[in-house]
Design a protein around this motif. Structure first.
Motif, PDB file in Angstrom:
ATOM      1  N   ALA A 154       0.822  -1.209   0.000  1.00  0.00           N
ATOM      2  CA  ALA A 154       0.000   0.000   0.000  1.00  0.00           C
ATOM      3  C   ALA A 154       0.859   1.262   0.000  1.00  0.00           C
ATOM      4  CB  ALA A 154      -0.932  -0.002   1.206  1.00  0.00           C
ATOM      5  N   GLN A 155       2.023   1.213   0.637  1.00  0.00           N
ATOM      6  CA  GLN A 155       2.912   2.379   0.695  1.00  0.00           C
ATOM      7  C   GLN A 155       3.365   2.803  -0.705  1.00  0.00           C
ATOM      8  OE1 GLN A 155       3.566   4.099   3.587  1.00  0.00           O
ATOM      9  NE2 GLN A 155       4.402   5.598   2.184  1.00  0.00           N
ATOM     10  N   THR A 156       3.514   1.844  -1.603  1.00  0.00           N
ATOM     11  CA  THR A 156       3.900   2.157  -2.984  1.00  0.00           C
ATOM     12  C   THR A 156       2.832   3.028  -3.625  1.00  0.00           C
ATOM     13  OG1 THR A 156       5.048   0.050  -3.146  1.00  0.00           O
ATOM     14  CG2 THR A 156       4.505   1.146  -5.208  1.00  0.00           C
ATOM     15  N   MET A 157       1.575   2.664  -3.460  1.00  0.00           N
ATOM     16  CA  MET A 157       0.478   3.434  -4.031  1.00  0.00           C
ATOM     17  C   MET A 157       0.384   4.809  -3.391  1.00  0.00           C
ATOM     18  SD  MET A 157      -1.534   3.075  -6.410  1.00  0.00           S
ATOM     19  CE  MET A 157      -2.987   3.772  -7.110  1.00  0.00           C
ATOM     20  N   LYS A 158       0.618   4.889  -2.077  1.00  0.00           N
ATOM     21  CA  LYS A 158       0.603   6.183  -1.390  1.00  0.00           C
ATOM     22  C   LYS A 158       1.696   7.087  -1.954  1.00  0.00           C
ATOM     23  CE  LYS A 158      -1.242   4.681   3.044  1.00  0.00           C
ATOM     24  NZ  LYS A 158      -0.951   4.432   4.459  1.00  0.00           N
ATOM     25  N   ASN A 159       2.891   6.532  -2.151  1.00  0.00           N
ATOM     26  CA  ASN A 159       3.993   7.320  -2.717  1.00  0.00           C
ATOM     27  C   ASN A 159       3.671   7.769  -4.142  1.00  0.00           C
ATOM     28  OD1 ASN A 159       5.503   6.990  -0.398  1.00  0.00           O
ATOM     29  ND2 ASN A 159       6.732   5.318  -1.213  1.00  0.00           N
ATOM     30  N   LEU A 160       3.044   6.901  -4.922  1.00  0.00           N
ATOM     31  CA  LEU A 160       2.698   7.222  -6.310  1.00  0.00           C
ATOM     32  C   LEU A 160       1.665   8.341  -6.361  1.00  0.00           C
ATOM     33  CD1 LEU A 160       2.928   6.453  -9.333  1.00  0.00           C
ATOM     34  CD2 LEU A 160       1.134   4.775  -8.944  1.00  0.00           C
ATOM     35  N   ILE A 161       0.627   8.221  -5.555  1.00  0.00           N
ATOM     36  CA  ILE A 161      -0.422   9.249  -5.543  1.00  0.00           C
ATOM     37  C   ILE A 161       0.123  10.561  -4.977  1.00  0.00           C
ATOM     38  CG2 ILE A 161      -2.630   9.907  -4.490  1.00  0.00           C
ATOM     39  CD1 ILE A 161      -3.396   6.921  -4.708  1.00  0.00           C
ATOM     40  N   GLY A 162       0.911  10.474  -3.907  1.00  0.00           N
ATOM     41  CA  GLY A 162       1.463  11.671  -3.272  1.00  0.00           C
ATOM     42  C   GLY A 162       2.434  12.445  -4.136  1.00  0.00           C
ATOM     43  N   SER A 163       3.061  11.774  -5.102  1.00  0.00           N
ATOM     44  CA  SER A 163       4.037  12.442  -5.958  1.00  0.00           C
ATOM     45  C   SER A 163       3.376  13.332  -7.003  1.00  0.00           C
ATOM     46  CB  SER A 163       4.917  11.409  -6.673  1.00  0.00           C
ATOM     47  OG  SER A 163       4.161  10.704  -7.632  1.00  0.00           O
ATOM     48  N   GLY A 164       2.101  13.068  -7.322  1.00  0.00           N
ATOM     49  CA  GLY A 164       1.415  13.849  -8.351  1.00  0.00           C
ATOM     50  C   GLY A 164       1.702  13.365  -9.761  1.00  0.00           C
ATOM     51  N   ILE A 165       2.418  12.278  -9.912  1.00  0.00           N
ATOM     52  CA  ILE A 165       2.771  11.738 -11.218  1.00  0.00           C
ATOM     53  C   ILE A 165       1.515  11.264 -11.966  1.00  0.00           C
ATOM     54  CG2 ILE A 165       3.938   9.791 -12.372  1.00  0.00           C
ATOM     55  CD1 ILE A 165       5.878  11.939 -11.615  1.00  0.00           C
ATOM     56  N   LEU A 166       0.558  10.689 -11.232  1.00  0.00           N
ATOM     57  CA  LEU A 166      -0.661  10.177 -11.885  1.00  0.00           C
ATOM     58  C   LEU A 166      -1.442  11.284 -12.588  1.00  0.00           C
ATOM     59  CD1 LEU A 166      -2.075   7.542  -9.365  1.00  0.00           C
ATOM     60  CD2 LEU A 166      -1.048   7.156 -11.599  1.00  0.00           C
TER      61      LEU A 166
END
Length: 170
Positions: A154-166
């Motif tokens: 889940a931390q991977t998804m949190k980092n991905l969403i938090g980065s704004g890359i999506l």
């Protein structure tokens, strides 16, 4: 054994042999990186592994640290984590979360990057641009990232969403 004695075939390490070429300096040699690449990353059109850890973070200019121990995620590993030594170089091999192939290797790299990022680490503008360029070059879709992210913590998804890359992916 006869070919080894006549230097037609040279043993690099257990199970790894190569055909040397004559050069101005003597017989050619291969490196540990080339052995690892063929054994655990890719061969011709076949892709079955990626770099992870500091080497992956280095590829996207998130860190400038040069890793002493190179980490690799590969299909060709049965143990969860194993350390190998090839002529003085240390490599950490990790079993992949799902089968890596040429269709999903780029998305796996992006997700592994966010998995390796610490919770405190932020992507600067240069690293974000570089990552977005990579995503656009490799034609990675948002849906593909979200589908594959289910196999990661889940931390991977949190980092991905938090980065704004999506937000930057169409």
């Amino acid at each position: 054994n006869e070919m080894e004695k006549t230097n037609e075939l040279v043993r690099y390490t257990k199970g790894v042999y190569f055909i040397p070429k004559k050069t101005f300096f003597g017989l050619s040699a291969i490196t540990a990186d080339s052995v690892v690449e063929k054994r655990y990353l890719k061969e011709l059109n076949n892709v079955y592994g990626i770099y992870s850890g500091l080497k992956l973070l280095n590829l996207f200019s998130i860190t400038t640290q040069v890793p002493n121990v190179v980490e690799i995620v590969t299909n060709n590993e049965t143990m969860r984590c194993r350390e190998i030594n090839l002529n003085g170089r240390t490599f950490v091999l990790r079993k992949s979360r799902f089968n890596i192939d040429k269709n999903n290797v780029s998305a796996y790299m992006v997700l592994q990057l966010f998995n390796d990022l610490g919770t405190k680490t932020k992507l600067d503008d240069f690293a974000q641009r570089r990552l977005l360029n990579f995503i656009q070059e490799k034609d990675i879709k948002q849906q593909q990232l979200l589908t594959l992210a289910m196999k990661f913590p889940a931390q991977t998804m949190k980092n991905l969403i938090g980065s704004g890359i999506l937000n930057g992916i169409a």
